[in-house]
Design a protein around this motif. Structure first.
Motif, short mmCIF file in Angstrom:
data_model
loop_
_atom_site.label_atom_id
_atom_site.label_comp_id
_atom_site.label_asym_id
_atom_site.label_seq_id
_atom_site.Cartn_x
_atom_site.Cartn_y
_atom_site.Cartn_z
N GLY A 506 72.18 26.29 94.29
CA GLY A 506 72.70 27.09 95.40
C GLY A 506 73.26 26.27 96.55
O GLY A 506 74.01 26.80 97.37
N VAL A 507 72.92 24.99 96.62
CA VAL A 507 73.43 24.20 97.75
C VAL A 507 74.78 23.55 97.44
O VAL A 507 75.41 22.96 98.33
N GLU A 508 75.22 23.66 96.20
CA GLU A 508 76.39 22.89 95.79
C GLU A 508 77.72 23.42 96.33
O GLU A 508 78.60 22.65 96.70
N LEU A 509 77.84 24.75 96.38
CA LEU A 509 79.12 25.33 96.78
C LEU A 509 79.52 24.87 98.18
O LEU A 509 80.65 24.38 98.41
N GLY A 510 78.59 24.99 99.11
CA GLY A 510 78.87 24.58 100.49
C GLY A 510 79.25 23.11 100.57
O GLY A 510 80.14 22.72 101.33
N LYS A 511 78.55 22.29 99.77
CA LYS A 511 78.83 20.84 99.79
C LYS A 511 80.27 20.56 99.37
O LYS A 511 80.99 19.80 99.99
N SER A 512 80.70 21.20 98.25
CA SER A 512 82.04 20.88 97.76
C SER A 512 83.11 21.44 98.70
O SER A 512 84.16 20.80 98.91
N LEU A 513 82.85 22.60 99.30
CA LEU A 513 83.83 23.14 100.25
C LEU A 513 83.95 22.21 101.46
O LEU A 513 85.05 21.99 101.99
N ALA A 514 82.82 21.65 101.89
CA ALA A 514 82.85 20.76 103.07
C ALA A 514 83.70 19.53 102.80
O ALA A 514 84.43 19.06 103.68
N VAL A 515 83.63 19.03 101.57
CA VAL A 515 84.44 17.85 101.23
C VAL A 515 85.92 18.19 101.35
O VAL A 515 86.72 17.46 101.95
N ARG A 516 86.32 19.35 100.81
CA ARG A 516 87.72 19.78 100.90
C ARG A 516 88.15 19.95 102.35
O ARG A 516 89.21 19.50 102.76
N ILE A 517 87.26 20.60 103.12
CA ILE A 517 87.65 20.91 104.50
C ILE A 517 87.69 19.65 105.36
O ILE A 517 88.51 19.55 106.28
N THR A 518 86.85 18.66 105.04
CA THR A 518 86.89 17.41 105.80
C THR A 518 88.30 16.81 105.69
O THR A 518 88.87 16.36 106.71
N ALA A 519 88.86 16.83 104.50
CA ALA A 519 90.22 16.29 104.32
C ALA A 519 91.23 17.12 105.11
O ALA A 519 92.20 16.59 105.67
N GLU A 520 90.98 18.41 105.18
CA GLU A 520 91.93 19.27 105.92
C GLU A 520 91.85 19.03 107.42
O GLU A 520 92.86 19.02 108.12
N LEU A 521 90.63 18.83 107.93
CA LEU A 521 90.48 18.55 109.37
C LEU A 521 91.20 17.26 109.73
O LEU A 521 91.77 17.13 110.82
N ALA A 522 91.18 16.32 108.79
CA ALA A 522 91.85 15.04 109.05
C ALA A 522 93.36 15.13 108.83
O ALA A 522 94.08 14.16 109.01
N GLY A 523 93.81 16.28 108.41
CA GLY A 523 95.24 16.48 108.17
C GLY A 523 95.72 15.84 106.88
O GLY A 523 96.91 15.64 106.67
N GLU A 524 94.80 15.51 106.00
CA GLU A 524 95.19 14.83 104.75
C GLU A 524 95.39 15.79 103.59
O GLU A 524 95.78 15.38 102.50
N ALA A 525 95.06 17.03 103.79
CA ALA A 525 95.20 18.00 102.70
C ALA A 525 95.38 19.37 103.29
O ALA A 525 95.07 19.60 104.47
N SER A 526 95.87 20.25 102.49
CA SER A 526 95.99 21.64 102.93
C SER A 526 95.67 22.52 101.74
O SER A 526 96.27 22.37 100.67
#
Ligand code: F6P
Length: 546
Positions: A506-526
């Motif tokens: 149950g903890v995995e989904l949030g973890k993987s979304l956070a990795v994606r969003i970290t890249a988005e906050l840095a402007g490296e992905a959308s």
């Protein structure tokens, strides 16, 4: 399919479950006041004592027949078989195909628990011996920092099971700790956590323990890397790392990549779940704080409860009784939470620790074989030490509309020779159990002369269930026993519910979304998201673009 992967029979279709439901309907309206009047032996009938823990469970919404029904259900769910499977090292964590052998962490030297042809107890003691040697060297000052200074500060960096157990145990056993050393615990990736922990520390006198079962947890790895930078700012030499950083992990390769050599690493194994690991090498900070002897005493306490759990008949088995009562309240009374209320300031992190133990283990919506459950699983665990809670949330416990079962924990003796305070504390503990169970009727309120308009406000329904758990004093051994009681209670509950109490998907989904969003906050992905998530990302980015 057989053994650990066998199909799980439907719980609610079992005759024992149905009988319990009928029984619930018959007795759910009964009041503890009446039960105590009807049965003068109630306090002895519903009392169990083992390994120095006295559990008075007479103030629960049960009668003798309830306990018979609950024990019949435990038998029907093959609880004994499941306990034996765990102790034998079968792979009962079936979704991760792992054995569950935290009981081996506290098995005495010379015992044998075989897993894949290896006696894991020998492995455990090899690590314990290395830990003891290291801890003695640090505590005595023989182990020095890179510049020759004595280590005075220990900072454990870890999260979840690699933080909560060590942090809780340090507070719980503070009385026994080496007082000229300072211990801090950093978990949150919020920079405030690490910054505040380091603010007044001298890097030359500081030892970091990087604790992570996987050594991939992003919060811990990020904090460990920042701690390394902080240490090197003062120490100015990469060679200093080996005197100021040690690791606790199952992942030797990742530890060595981080720059920590094998002699500075203390290992454990995949058959130890993170939330069941505080008595493994994850307890290195605990051992540094209380010394190897104190740590051994704690392990002996755990082991005493393990033996009791494995051998005592269900009717007098503390974790079985405790776990079955938890099932009773979750599934029949519909209680959503369990309050854990230690009347011991040293146990101030205990309920936080139990949150992970209980909720990560049993917060599951499918059975071991993947079928949706049609009953409630783990309760939400929360709490604060008494008497602080009494001046905060007890109003709801006494007069709110919800029933909150509570565990009240106390010790006959205090450690600080302050008898007056301790007696007051203990009086409050007993008083709360009494008030929760019996309340005060409107008649009693009137008889006390309470003005009529205030009678509804000043009467108490009572009938609020609680367990009273009493021990002599808070020693390392007592702590081990208490934790093992809850560990095994969680196992009992998970067995009844037919779930895998040892995975945590149950903890995995949030973890993987956070990795994606970290890249988005840095402007490296959308990435495509819903409009709310996209707006939050955009707001953050606007602030950081200036
Ligand atoms: O994300 C949950 C979890 O995996 C817990 O089960 C575990 O205790 C925690 O993270 C920390 O994991 P690790 O010790 O591998 O860093």
């Amino acid at each position: 399919m057989s053994g650990a992967n066998a199909a799980v029979p439907s719980l609610t279709a079992m005759p024992e479950w149905k009988a319990l439901k009928t029984h619930y309907e018959q007795i759910s309206q009964m009041h503890l006041r009446d039960w105590f009047v009807e049965d003068p032996d109630r306090a002895t009938r519903f009392h169990a004592e083992a390994v120095g823990i006295a559990m008075d469970y007479s103030k629960n919404r049960i009668n003798a027949s309830t306990m018979q029904h609950l024990m019949a259900l435990a038998k029907a769910r093959d609880l004994k078989g499941r306990i034996d499977m765990m102790f034998r090292g079968e792979r009962i964590n079936n979704t991760e195909n792992r054995a569950v052998l935290h009981v081996a962490l506290r098995a005495p030297k010379g015992e044998s628990i075989m897993l894949d042809g290896v006696n894991v107890v020998d492995q455990v003691h090899e690590v314990l011996d290395r830990m003891a040697k290291f801890c003695n060297a640090v505590r005595s000052g023989e182990w020095r920092g890179h510049t020759g200074k004595r280590i005075k500060n220990v900072v454990n960096i870890g999260i979840g099971g690699s933080d909560l157990g060590p942090a809780m145990a340090y507070e719980a056993l503070r009385f026994y700790t080496q007082r000229d050393m300072c211990f801090r615990f950093v978990a949150n990736v919020d920079p405030a956590d690490l910054s505040e922990a380091l603010i007044d520390l001298d890097a030359e006198e500081t030892l970091f323990i990087v604790s992570s079962k996987t050594f991939t947890t992003i919060e811990t790895m990020t904090n460990a890397a920042a701690a390394r930078v902080w240490a090197l700012k003062t120490l100015k030499d990469d060679a200093a790392i080996e005197k100021h950083f040690v690791a606790v992990s199952t992942n030797a390769e990742a530890v060595s990549k981080f720059g920590i050599g094998p002699s500075q690493m203390f290992g454990f194994w995949d058959w130890v779940g993170g939330r069941y690991s505080m008595d493994s090498a994850i307890g290195l900070s605990t051992m540094l704080a209380v010394g190897p002897e104190g740590f051994s005493e704690m392990l002996a306490g755990f082991h005493a409860m393990d033996e009791h759990f494995q051998s005592a008949p269900f009717e007098s088995n503390l974790p079985v009784i405790h776990g079955m009562l938890a099932v009773w309240y979750s599934d029949f009374f519909g209680c959503q939470t369990l309050a854990v209320l230690p009347y011991a300031q040293y146990l101030k992190r205990f309920s936080a620790y139990l949150q992970q133990l209980t909720m990560e283990s049993n917060g599951k919506h499918v059975t071991r074989d993947g079928k949706a459950v049609d009953y409630d699983t783990a309760a939400i665990v929360w709490g604060e030490p008494g008497t602080n809670g009494q001046h905060s949330f007890y109003e709801l416990l006494h007069q709110g509309t919800r029933i909150v079962p509570a565990d009240l924990i106390g010790f006959y003796y205090d450690l600080n020779s302050m008898a007056m305070q301790h007696e007051l504390l203990f009086a409050n503990l007993i008083a709360q159990a009494e008030a929760l169970a019996f309340g005060k009727t409107e008649e009693q309120a009137r008889a006390e002369g309470i003005e009529e308009s205030l009678v509804p406000h000043r009467s108490y329904e009572g009938n609020r269930p609680s367990n009273l758990l009493l021990m002599e004093r808070l020693t390392p051994s007592a702590l081990g026993k208490l934790i093992a009681l809850y560990e095994h209670s969680v196992f009992v509950q998970g067995t009844i519910w037919g779930i895998d109490s040892f995975d945590q998907w149950g903890v995995e989904l949030g973890k993987s979304l956070a990795v994606r969003i970290t890249a988005e906050l840095a402007g490296e992905a959308s990435n495509p998201h819903d409009s709310s998530t996209t707006a939050a990302i955009e707001r953050y980015r606007q602030h950081h673009r200036g």
